[in-house]
Design a protein around this motif. Structure first.
Motif, PDB file in Angstrom:
ATOM      1  N   ARG A 715       0.831  -1.214   0.000  1.00  0.00           N
ATOM      2  CA  ARG A 715       0.000   0.000   0.000  1.00  0.00           C
ATOM      3  C   ARG A 715       0.865   1.264   0.000  1.00  0.00           C
ATOM      4  N   ALA A 716       2.022   1.185   0.681  1.00  0.00           N
ATOM      5  CA  ALA A 716       2.922   2.343   0.667  1.00  0.00           C
ATOM      6  C   ALA A 716       3.438   2.580  -0.752  1.00  0.00           C
ATOM      7  N   GLU A 717       3.743   1.499  -1.459  1.00  0.00           N
ATOM      8  CA  GLU A 717       4.219   1.615  -2.838  1.00  0.00           C
ATOM      9  C   GLU A 717       3.157   2.228  -3.735  1.00  0.00           C
ATOM     10  N   ILE A 718       1.879   1.801  -3.512  1.00  0.00           N
ATOM     11  CA  ILE A 718       0.770   2.335  -4.322  1.00  0.00           C
ATOM     12  C   ILE A 718       0.570   3.811  -4.034  1.00  0.00           C
ATOM     13  N   ALA A 719       0.688   4.189  -2.726  1.00  0.00           N
ATOM     14  CA  ALA A 719       0.508   5.597  -2.364  1.00  0.00           C
ATOM     15  C   ALA A 719       1.596   6.452  -3.008  1.00  0.00           C
ATOM     16  N   ALA A 720       2.804   5.907  -3.077  1.00  0.00           N
ATOM     17  CA  ALA A 720       3.911   6.668  -3.648  1.00  0.00           C
ATOM     18  C   ALA A 720       3.796   6.752  -5.170  1.00  0.00           C
ATOM     19  N   ALA A 738      -6.240  -5.249  -6.329  1.00  0.00           N
ATOM     20  CA  ALA A 738      -7.552  -4.658  -6.613  1.00  0.00           C
ATOM     21  C   ALA A 738      -8.081  -3.994  -5.349  1.00  0.00           C
ATOM     22  N   LYS A 739      -8.883  -2.950  -5.538  1.00  0.00           N
ATOM     23  CA  LYS A 739      -9.450  -2.199  -4.418  1.00  0.00           C
ATOM     24  C   LYS A 739     -10.754  -2.840  -3.988  1.00  0.00           C
ATOM     25  N   PHE A 740     -10.878  -3.181  -2.685  1.00  0.00           N
ATOM     26  CA  PHE A 740     -12.075  -3.833  -2.149  1.00  0.00           C
ATOM     27  C   PHE A 740     -13.100  -2.752  -1.749  1.00  0.00           C
ATOM     28  N   ALA A 741     -14.277  -3.223  -1.289  1.00  0.00           N
ATOM     29  CA  ALA A 741     -15.350  -2.297  -0.926  1.00  0.00           C
ATOM     30  C   ALA A 741     -14.942  -1.346   0.205  1.00  0.00           C
ATOM     31  N   ASP A 742     -13.955  -1.750   1.037  1.00  0.00           N
ATOM     32  CA  ASP A 742     -13.533  -0.891   2.148  1.00  0.00           C
ATOM     33  C   ASP A 742     -12.541   0.188   1.714  1.00  0.00           C
ATOM     34  N   GLY A 743     -12.255   0.235   0.388  1.00  0.00           N
ATOM     35  CA  GLY A 743     -11.374   1.265  -0.135  1.00  0.00           C
ATOM     36  C   GLY A 743      -9.910   0.918  -0.066  1.00  0.00           C
ATOM     37  N   GLU A 744      -9.566  -0.285   0.461  1.00  0.00           N
ATOM     38  CA  GLU A 744      -8.171  -0.690   0.580  1.00  0.00           C
ATOM     39  C   GLU A 744      -7.786  -1.602  -0.589  1.00  0.00           C
ATOM     40  N   TRP A 745      -6.449  -1.649  -0.881  1.00  0.00           N
ATOM     41  CA  TRP A 745      -5.925  -2.508  -1.956  1.00  0.00           C
ATOM     42  C   TRP A 745      -5.538  -3.869  -1.381  1.00  0.00           C
ATOM     43  N   TYR A 746      -5.882  -4.951  -2.137  1.00  0.00           N
ATOM     44  CA  TYR A 746      -5.564  -6.317  -1.724  1.00  0.00           C
ATOM     45  C   TYR A 746      -5.060  -7.105  -2.932  1.00  0.00           C
ATOM     46  N   ARG A 747      -4.335  -8.181  -2.650  1.00  0.00           N
ATOM     47  CA  ARG A 747      -3.900  -9.067  -3.734  1.00  0.00           C
ATOM     48  C   ARG A 747      -5.105  -9.843  -4.271  1.00  0.00           C
ATOM     49  N   ALA A 748      -5.131 -10.038  -5.615  1.00  0.00           N
ATOM     50  CA  ALA A 748      -6.311 -10.678  -6.233  1.00  0.00           C
ATOM     51  C   ALA A 748      -5.890 -11.441  -7.486  1.00  0.00           C
TER      52      ALA A 748
END
Length: 872
Positions: A715-720, A738-748
């Motif tokens: 997530r830090a890498e994505i933010a940067a 991919a971004k889940f319903a909670d707004g966070e990124w997860y492996r998919a």
């Protein structure tokens, strides 16, 4: 005009030279045509008129295109005089002298035989009263004239011929030059031989005949053949085709003005077709045998004397390369004898005119049936239902019937193949596809020509060829005759009835349809099927005739080597012996009638079960031939022991897939066999997602910190470096974030791509199912997002089967669901699980007695009403 032959003897200056020839034709009672001996072509010929006599003129037809002209009838006794000479002279050798010429006509004396000692023809005519003597200019010193006058006086006294009473009106013929309805006339004769005289030969295969006794003058074309002709040019001259003159002479020398019998066989388009019978033979066959004619298909069908004789005669001329066949090259001239005729086993029927055969060498070869065309769509049928997927086998009328006829008659049988010709490959043209090289042959089994049988049932049509196209079936006439019978009887394609419609549902890959269909196949037990296609050693497409549907069928109980195939990640390499396994399955079951037992289906809608052919279980056969391994799912089947025994034998012999097999240490085997007790080794896990089928996803607590560290770094890498929209094109099977319903990124993992804007993904660390059933809600409420203890009890096809305990109370979650009546117990037979299974079953009986949840209406698995004879 050229001399027929040179002088036979030295003559005095006053006596004309004696010449010889053969009588070709009698023009009238006082004129003949004499020819010489042929040398390298038709011989010279000349007309000789008998001097000092006159015979009556024969009838003449009115000149064409001159309305004022009229038909001229016979003069009395003219035809009888002509007949007298015809019967006496035609084809005989005569000698003659030319006494004088007048207006390009030659007059002389004619003797039958080689010299003047033979019969004097003029004297014979006069003595029979068939000619009169020219007395004008009579010279007393001419002994020939004096003798003719004496003979005439004798015939007058005897009242012969012209001198008979009545004037001879009865001798005048009523010649019929035209027939009002030629077809009815021919049909009225019922193909019975009729006496005739050949009056003229137009070319080798067309004659003018006088039919007796009614004097019909008709043009007859010989059935089944055609000779080279004379082309009439614009200026009225005739240009002969090669060998046209020779063919005409061949027919003239044998038939002209001979007594024959003619069988009038047909009359298409006002053309009378017939066969001329002569005591010395059949001119039709002779012309073919000597290379003066070729067979023609359009009239061959009406030939009554056996079309095969004509083909044999033509074949003889071709082999000897005589006359019109001098440059002939046979369609199979470049083939060895072993390649022209061979015995092969039919492995597959491709469509209604092609099949794949296996030669004795083991090679596979595609054979096309010569000269026939399978059923096809015509006209508007081609453009109908453009949106519907076109399936030729079921959508083209009679294609399925034709394929089934060949399949039932030929599959797995040995046939005799005679190659007729090789059709060269063709490139794509406008509106026409490209075709590879085709081997076209006549295929027979038990003496039956398969193509002929197919055509006779109206399941194929015969191809029409150009007349000079010799690339055709060696039994082409039989095919034409079979087609004529099929048309007459209204069979198949020629029927006036509605065409058969085959509504075949293809449920391969249709998961919902397959689910609905599964219970029917399971209850049916063994069902009949036809193997339509073999994808691999254990994957087939079946046609179910009773259910009229197509299904994909996977062989149960075995693990077969996989063939090469395209995957999202590229081409998957074939496993060793995958091709051999597929070939084995093809040879054993392709297009054969089999029996199948359907046990279950996979998530893709493919049915799984057992396939039997003639008492052989295909799964067992593959294992016995070391082309497959036994899968653990076979343990519950009745065939497990057979499969294991077959596998063990191949493993010991190290055949094929077992070639590199190494025995496991004996200690391990002993240890596993002695393990009787259930081992409880609970590990702490964190349940993240639960599905409707009580499958759940859990994270190992021990590695949880590593996952959290990984997620924070990601997530830090994505933010940067935020992802740019549209820079990534997802494909099925790709791993991504991919971004889940909670707004966070997860492996998919990408599961399905509906469009660039809508993609289905599976969150590999947590799972992503949202729909819930009652029982799932209960479990979710109790254990989701909480730490539990997990123990693996046994392995399954897709995932391990486990027991879960609450982290604090150590109570069994599954046992609690059974006690609440929310689930049923799956009874296992493993000995080390029996204690736990018994506990579960006792809890299930308690829930059932208390009518809890799923048991609220009693045991729905059986009818528990007393009136049906059931007692618990």
């Amino acid at each position: 005009m050229a001399s027929v032959s040179g002088p036979a003897q030295t003559a005095s200056a006053s006596a004309p030279p004696l010449q010889r020839g053969i009588v070709k034709m009698v023009l009238s009672g006082c004129a003949i045509i004499v020819r010489g001996q042929p040398r390298g072509g038709p011989p010279p010929e000349r007309q000789i008129n008998l001097s000092n006599i006159r015979a009556g003129a024969l009838a003449r037809r009115a000149a064409q295109g001159q309305p004022e002209s009229k038909d001229t009838p016979d003069e009395p006794w003219a035809f009888q005089a002509r007949e007298f000479l015809r019967k006496k002279l035609i084809g005989k050798e005569v000698c003659f002298t030319v006494e004088y010429k007048n207006m390009h006509r030659e007059y002389g004396m004619v003797y039958l035989g080689k010299d003047t000692t033979g019969e004097n023809i003029a004297e014979s005519l006069v003595s029979e009263g068939l000619a009169t003597v020219r007395r004008e200019g009579f010279r007393g010193n001419n002994p020939e004239q004096a003798r003719l006058c004496d003979l005439e006086d004798q015939s007058k006294a005897s009242k012969k011929g012209l001198w008979s009473e009545g004037g001879g009106a009865q001798t005048i013929r009523n010649i019929k030059y035209t027939i009002e309805n030629p077809r009815n006339f021919v049909d009225s004769l019922h193909q019975k031989p009729i006496n005739a005289i050949i009056e003229h030969v137009r070319d080798g295969s067309v004659v003018r005949a006088l039919l007796l006794p009614d004097y019909y003058l008709v043009t007859v074309m010989l059935s089944g053949i055609k000779c080279p002709t004379f082309k009439r040019e614009a200026d009225g001259t005739e240009t002969p085709e090669p060998f046209a003159a020779e063919a005409r002479f061949f027919t003239e020398s044998r038939l002209l003005q001979r007594d024959v019998q003619i069988i009038l066989e047909s009359c298409p388009n006002q053309i009378i077709l017939g066969t001329i019978l002569h005591p010395n033979g059949n001119i039709t066959e002779l012309l073919l045998k000597e290379g003066f004619a070729r067979c023609v298909d359009w009239s061959m069908a009406v030939y009554t004397q056996g079309a095969e004789k004509l083909r044999a005669a033509e074949r003889s001329a071709k082999e000897r390369k005589v006359r019109i066949w001098k440059d002939y090259v046979a369609p199979t001239a470049n083939l060895d004898q072993k390649d022209r005729q061979f015995v092969a086993k039919v492995m597959q029927v491709v469509n209604a005119d092609a099949m794949v055969v296996k030669l004795n060498s083991g090679e596979y070869k595609t054979i096309h049936l010569s000269s026939i065309r399978p059923p096809r769509n015509e006209g508007e049928e081609k453009n109908k239902d453009k949106d519907k997927r076109f399936r030729p086998l079921y959508d083209i009328p009679y294609m399925f019937e034709a394929r089934e006829f060949l399949r039932k008659k030929l599959i797995g049988k040995k046939v005799n193949v005679t190659v007729d010709y090789i059709r060269a490959a063709t490139g794509p043209g406008e509106g026409t596809p490209a075709f590879p090289e085709r081997t076209c042959a006549t295929v027979t089994i038990g003496g039956i020509n398969i193509a002929e049988a197919l055509v006779s049932k109206g399941l194929a049509t015969v191809i029409r060829y150009r007349q000079d196209d010799d690339q055709r079936s060696s039994h082409y006439d039989e095919l034409l005759a079979a087609e004529a019978r099929a048309i007459k009887n209204g069979k198949g394609l020629h029927s006036k009835k509605e065409v058969p419609i085959h509504r075949v549902a293809d449920i391969s890959g249709e998961t919902q349809k397959a689910k609905q269909f599964l219970p029917f196949l399971q209850r049916a037990g063994r069902s009949e099927a036809v193997v339509e296609y073999v994808f691999s050693g254990s994957r087939l497409k079946l046609y179910m005739p009773k259910e009229t549907c197509l299904i994909t069928f996977l062989l149960a109980g075995i693990e077969c080597p996989r063939s090469s195939r395209n995957t999202p990640g590229g081409m998957q390499v074939a496993e060793p012996f995958s091709d051999e396994a597929m070939l084995f399955t093809k040879e054993l079951v392709l297009q054969r009638e089999v029996e199948v037992e359907v046990e279950s289906m996979d998530k893709a809608g493919n049915f799984i079960g057992w396939l039997h052919i003639e008492g052989v279980n295909l799964s067992v056969a593959l294992v016995e031939n070391a082309l497959s391994k036994v899968h653990f799912t076979a343990e519950r089947s009745a065939y497990y022991k057979t499969l294991v025994a077959a596998e063990e034998g191949c493993r010991q012999r190290k055949e094929k897939i077992w070639a590199n097999y190494e025995e496991k240490p004996v200690e391990e085997v002993v240890h596993l066999s002695e393990e009787k007790e259930r081992v409880a080794n609970y590990k702490p896990v964190y349940v993240t997602e639960i599905t409707d089928t009580l499958h759940f996803y859990a994270q190992d607590v021990e590695t949880g910190s590593q996952l959290e560290s990984l997620m924070e770094t990601m997530r830090a890498e994505i933010a940067a470096q935020p992802p740019v929209e549209g820079s990534y094109s997802p494909r099925r099977g790709d791993y991504c974030i991919a971004k889940f319903a909670d707004g966070e990124w997860y492996r998919a993992r990408v599961e399905k791509v509906e469009s660039p804007a809508k993609v289905h993904v599976f969150y590999i660390d947590y799972g992503n199912e949202d729909a819930r059933a009652d029982v799932v809600d209960c479990v979710v409420r109790d254990i989701q997002n909480t730490q539990c203890l997990l123990n693996v009890e046994y392995s399954g096809a897709t995932c391990p089967h486990v027991t879960i305990q609450f982290g604090d109370t150590k109570e069994d979650v599954g046992l609690g669901l059974v006690k609440e009546g929310l689930v049923m117990v799956d009874v296992r037979k493993e000995k080390h699980l029996q204690k736990m299974v018994t506990e579960y079953l006792n809890s299930q009986e308690s829930a059932k007695s208390a009518r809890l949840n799923i048991w609220r209406y009693g045991d729905f698995r059986a009818d528990d009403a007393d009136e049906f004879g059931y007692s618990r």
